[in-house]
Design an enzyme around this catalytic site. Structure first.
Site, PDB file in Angstrom:
ATOM      1  N   ARG A 181      20.933  -6.485  -5.147  1.00  0.00           N
ATOM      2  CA  ARG A 181      20.161  -6.106  -6.332  1.00  0.00           C
ATOM      3  C   ARG A 181      21.006  -6.346  -7.592  1.00  0.00           C
ATOM      4  O   ARG A 181      20.508  -6.824  -8.609  1.00  0.00           O
ATOM      5  CB  ARG A 181      19.734  -4.629  -6.249  1.00  0.00           C
ATOM      6  CG  ARG A 181      19.051  -4.128  -7.509  1.00  0.00           C
ATOM      7  CD  ARG A 181      18.538  -2.697  -7.376  1.00  0.00           C
ATOM      8  NE  ARG A 181      17.927  -2.244  -8.622  1.00  0.00           N
ATOM      9  CZ  ARG A 181      17.336  -1.056  -8.775  1.00  0.00           C
ATOM     10  NH1 ARG A 181      17.281  -0.211  -7.764  1.00  0.00           N
ATOM     11  NH2 ARG A 181      16.810  -0.722  -9.936  1.00  0.00           N
ATOM     12  N   ASN A 217      10.025  -3.660  -1.632  1.00  0.00           N
ATOM     13  CA  ASN A 217       9.885  -4.509  -2.814  1.00  0.00           C
ATOM     14  C   ASN A 217      10.373  -5.925  -2.547  1.00  0.00           C
ATOM     15  O   ASN A 217      11.072  -6.148  -1.562  1.00  0.00           O
ATOM     16  CB  ASN A 217      10.702  -3.897  -3.970  1.00  0.00           C
ATOM     17  CG  ASN A 217       9.853  -2.996  -4.843  1.00  0.00           C
ATOM     18  OD1 ASN A 217       8.667  -3.252  -5.047  1.00  0.00           O
ATOM     19  ND2 ASN A 217      10.468  -1.949  -5.382  1.00  0.00           N
ATOM     20  N   CYS A 243       2.920   1.282  -3.974  1.00  0.00           N
ATOM     21  CA  CYS A 243       3.973   1.420  -4.982  1.00  0.00           C
ATOM     22  C   CYS A 243       3.781   2.762  -5.672  1.00  0.00           C
ATOM     23  O   CYS A 243       2.652   3.187  -5.917  1.00  0.00           O
ATOM     24  CB  CYS A 243       3.843   0.286  -5.989  1.00  0.00           C
ATOM     25  SG  CYS A 243       4.743   0.565  -7.524  1.00  0.00           S
ATOM     26  N   ASP A 244       4.892   3.393  -6.001  1.00  0.00           N
ATOM     27  CA  ASP A 244       4.785   4.731  -6.612  1.00  0.00           C
ATOM     28  C   ASP A 244       4.725   4.698  -8.143  1.00  0.00           C
ATOM     29  O   ASP A 244       4.653   5.745  -8.777  1.00  0.00           O
ATOM     30  CB  ASP A 244       5.953   5.612  -6.151  1.00  0.00           C
ATOM     31  CG  ASP A 244       7.287   5.105  -6.664  1.00  0.00           C
ATOM     32  OD1 ASP A 244       7.321   4.046  -7.330  1.00  0.00           O
ATOM     33  OD2 ASP A 244       8.309   5.752  -6.393  1.00  0.00           O
ATOM     34  N   HIS A 289       3.238  -3.862 -10.349  1.00  0.00           N
ATOM     35  CA  HIS A 289       4.182  -3.918 -11.475  1.00  0.00           C
ATOM     36  C   HIS A 289       3.673  -4.844 -12.572  1.00  0.00           C
ATOM     37  O   HIS A 289       4.483  -5.473 -13.292  1.00  0.00           O
ATOM     38  CB  HIS A 289       5.598  -4.346 -11.009  1.00  0.00           C
ATOM     39  CG  HIS A 289       6.294  -3.297 -10.188  1.00  0.00           C
ATOM     40  ND1 HIS A 289       7.615  -3.390  -9.809  1.00  0.00           N
ATOM     41  CD2 HIS A 289       5.860  -2.119  -9.668  1.00  0.00           C
ATOM     42  CE1 HIS A 289       7.973  -2.325  -9.106  1.00  0.00           C
ATOM     43  NE2 HIS A 289       6.908  -1.548  -8.993  1.00  0.00           N
ATOM     44  N   TYR A 321       6.273  -1.544 -16.257  1.00  0.00           N
ATOM     45  CA  TYR A 321       6.946  -2.820 -15.996  1.00  0.00           C
ATOM     46  C   TYR A 321       6.494  -3.935 -16.936  1.00  0.00           C
ATOM     47  O   TYR A 321       7.132  -4.989 -17.001  1.00  0.00           O
ATOM     48  CB  TYR A 321       6.756  -3.242 -14.531  1.00  0.00           C
ATOM     49  CG  TYR A 321       7.695  -2.488 -13.606  1.00  0.00           C
ATOM     50  CD1 TYR A 321       8.985  -2.934 -13.383  1.00  0.00           C
ATOM     51  CD2 TYR A 321       7.295  -1.318 -12.976  1.00  0.00           C
ATOM     52  CE1 TYR A 321       9.854  -2.242 -12.562  1.00  0.00           C
ATOM     53  CE2 TYR A 321       8.151  -0.608 -12.150  1.00  0.00           C
ATOM     54  CZ  TYR A 321       9.434  -1.080 -11.946  1.00  0.00           C
ATOM     55  OH  TYR A 321      10.293  -0.388 -11.143  1.00  0.00           O
ATOM     56  N   ARG A 351      21.177  -1.628 -13.794  1.00  0.00           N
ATOM     57  CA  ARG A 351      20.546  -0.502 -13.097  1.00  0.00           C
ATOM     58  C   ARG A 351      21.104  -0.337 -11.666  1.00  0.00           C
ATOM     59  O   ARG A 351      21.286   0.779 -11.197  1.00  0.00           O
ATOM     60  CB  ARG A 351      19.017  -0.715 -13.077  1.00  0.00           C
ATOM     61  CG  ARG A 351      18.223   0.358 -12.359  1.00  0.00           C
ATOM     62  CD  ARG A 351      18.303   1.718 -13.058  1.00  0.00           C
ATOM     63  NE  ARG A 351      17.705   2.762 -12.247  1.00  0.00           N
ATOM     64  CZ  ARG A 351      17.999   4.061 -12.344  1.00  0.00           C
ATOM     65  NH1 ARG A 351      18.835   4.504 -13.275  1.00  0.00           N
ATOM     66  NH2 ARG A 351      17.427   4.934 -11.560  1.00  0.00           N
TER      67      ARG A 351
HETATM   68  C1  G6P Z   1       9.749   2.613  -9.322  1.00  0.00           C
HETATM   69  C2  G6P Z   1       9.071   1.453  -8.691  1.00  0.00           C
HETATM   70  C3  G6P Z   1       9.815   0.972  -7.493  1.00  0.00           C
HETATM   71  C4  G6P Z   1      11.259   0.695  -7.851  1.00  0.00           C
HETATM   72  C5  G6P Z   1      11.880   1.906  -8.472  1.00  0.00           C
HETATM   73  C6  G6P Z   1      13.255   1.574  -8.974  1.00  0.00           C
HETATM   74  O1  G6P Z   1       9.641   3.741  -8.533  1.00  0.00           O
HETATM   75  O2  G6P Z   1       7.755   1.715  -8.319  1.00  0.00           O
HETATM   76  O3  G6P Z   1       9.195  -0.184  -7.017  1.00  0.00           O
HETATM   77  O4  G6P Z   1      11.985   0.312  -6.722  1.00  0.00           O
HETATM   78  O5  G6P Z   1      11.116   2.339  -9.561  1.00  0.00           O
HETATM   79  O6  G6P Z   1      13.901   2.735  -9.306  1.00  0.00           O
HETATM   80  P1  G6P Z   1      15.473   2.802  -9.432  1.00  0.00           P
HETATM   81  O7  G6P Z   1      15.710   4.225  -9.728  1.00  0.00           O
HETATM   82  O8  G6P Z   1      16.039   2.343  -8.105  1.00  0.00           O
HETATM   83  O9  G6P Z   1      15.839   1.876 -10.536  1.00  0.00           O
HETATM   84 MN    MN Z   2       7.024  -0.173  -7.202  1.00  0.00          MN
END
Ligand code: G6P
Ligand code: MN
Length: 460
Positions: A104, A159, A181-182, A211, A277, A297
């Site tokens: 990532r 993802n 997706c949340d 997104h 997003y 991030r």
């Molecule tokens: C949201 C999105 C996810 C993503 C996450 C990243 O919850 O829906 O798809 O992976 O954010 O969060 P983070 O805290 O890992 O940057």
């Molecule tokens: Mn997501």
């Protein structure tokens, strides 16, 4: 047809549930949500499955403690063997992260070196992650189909979800996979907090891709409260007064900035409320300006969420005391709600990814869109959205073509299609940027990507 009623539930439970990607930092939170809802979603066994057994073994004792605090009877299994993980399973929650956080980090840093947005699921980073994930996801589906209950459902958080969903549609169209997706549900939680109502009291309309979408309405007791939301957003974006209390998972400073950015987005296009997003596609320059190319991030997550959980796991091993080291919230609650609705044919309304099939009238029939759907035991039944305005249609079609080309590049091993996908992404200004980033990414992903071949060598 009422087929779903006849052949609905494989069993009324208790269910065998496998979590693929058991070593994820999200696993304890998901399991906690399962425990909270045990009466509504009874479980006989929870199995953690991960190809990285070392990482999974760090997380597993924490998960076991969470289970034992609520139940003595649920069997708990930790394994790296697909047969052990999936035999007879009724549900699989998938949350794989191919290449883990270290890849990532590459997804985010490589584009930034070229002055382009560096993000987990958007822009070149998301495309790179897609090239890593599509084929392993198909492998997982095949393993589940080989060993699990014939009516098992895979509920998939992996993802980049839009690309994974399209890859699965292309390669395993009949698989019982529901991609979720949340992010919409996290936004809904903020919407509810801003309106001062319970999250369940809000019914939204929404259209787009994962997104990449917009809320069109937010109904409370049949009244559209979007005008009120617009007023709040004009001042604060979609930020609530106490972000950490509303949704601890999306309360880090970078998330606070993201919620705030809904303000400029809606200032330009006040009609609908964008998925957070959209900031990466509609204001990429400002995003790049505020990103640190040496600390992205992924670094924040490794130094924050991951470190905290690993430290708590080590402490627990030593002392037997488990501190409050993981988030229980919208992420876990949502996947459990979706699984319950699948299990018991509850027909609850949730935002999920589905094949369009006319739900958005002026987008392709076979596009994988994100819209509200009733979740039945046979899967999602999309709710009709109708026609969307030309501006949104144009944006979505470009993104859809980008994601579809990326899937074709993966399946065919085509360099040209990958380059076209990178070029078509709105975050990428020129074809030269696309090529430079793609070439760097090929090198960084040599352990993961299928080999991309050029059809035209030396102009021939
Ligand atoms: C949201 C999105 C996810 C993503 C996450 C990243 O919850 O829906 O798809 O992976 O954010 O969060 P983070 O805290 O890992 O940057
Ligand atoms: Mn997501």
């Amino acid at each position: 047809m009422t087929d779903h009623v006849k052949s609905s539930v494989h069993t009324k439970g208790p269910f065998i549930l496998a979590i693929a990607g058991g070593g994820s930092t999200y696993t304890p939170g998901i399991v906690k949500s399962l425990m909270v809802k045990l009466a509504e979603f009874p479980l006989a066994e929870i199995r953690l499955y991960d190809i990285d057994s070392e990482r999974q073994n760090v997380i597993a004792p924490v998960v076991e403690k969470v289970i034992r605090d609520h139940s003595d009877s649920i069997k708990f299994t930790v394994t790296s063997e697909p047969e052990v993980a999936f035999s007879g399973a009724h549900f699989v929650f998938a949350q794989m992260r191919v290449g883990q956080y270290s890849m990532r980090e590459q997804d985010e840093k490589i584009p930034l070196r070229h002055g382009v947005v560096g993000q987990e699921t958007c822009g070149p980073g998301g495309l790179a992650y897609g090239l890593r994930t599509i084929l392993p996801m198909v492998e997982l589906i095949d393993l589940v189909e080989r060993y699990a209950d014939k009516k098992a459902w895979i509920v998939n958080y992996s993802n980049p979800a839009a690309i994974v969903a399209e890859g699965v549609r292309r390669l395993r169209p009949d698989a019982r996979v529901l991609n979720i997706c949340d992010m919409p549900v996290a936004a809904m939680r903020n919407i509810a907090a801003i309106l001062g109502v319970d999250r369940d009291a809000v019914t939204v309309n929404y259209f787009g891709l994962n997104h990449f979408g917009w809320f069109t309405h937010a109904f409370v007791d049949g009244v559209d409260r979007m005008p009120e939301l617009r007023k709040h957003v004009a001042k604060f974006g979609l930020l609530t007064e106490d972000a950490a209390a509303t949704d601890p998972q999306h309360a880090d400073p970078s998330w606070v900035k993201t919620w705030r950015n809904i303000q400029p987005l809606m200032e330009h296009f006040p009609e609908y409320l964008p998925n957070p997003y959209m900031q990466y596609y509609l204001m990429p320059n400002q995003i790049v300006e505020h990103q640190d190319p040496d600390y992205t991030r992924a670094n924040e997550v490794m130094d924050g969420r991951e470190k905290k959980l690993f430290a708590a796991a080590a402490e627990y091993k030593k002392t037997g005391i488990l501190s409050d080291a993981f988030h229980v919230g919208v992420h876990g609650a949502f996947i459990v709600d979706v699984a319950r609705s699948l299990a018991f044919d509850l027909r609850q309304r949730h935002l999920v990814m589905v094949e369009n099939r006319g739900a958005i009238a002026n987008l392709p029939y076979d596009a994988m869109v994100e819209v509200p759907a009733y979740i039945t035991s046979q899967g999602p039944e999309a709710i009709t959205v109708g026609k969307i305005p030309l501006f949104y249609k144009g944006l979505i079609e470009q993104q859809l073509a980008c994601e579809q080309l990326l899937v074709e590049a993966t399946i065919e091993g085509s360099y040209e299609k990958a380059l076209q996908a990178f070029t078509l992404n709105r975050t990428v200004p020129t074809m030269q940027h696309a090529k430079a980033i793609l070439d760097d990414m090929i090198e960084a992903n040599s352990d993961y990507w299928p080999k991309l071949k050029k059809a035209f060598v030396d102009g021939v």
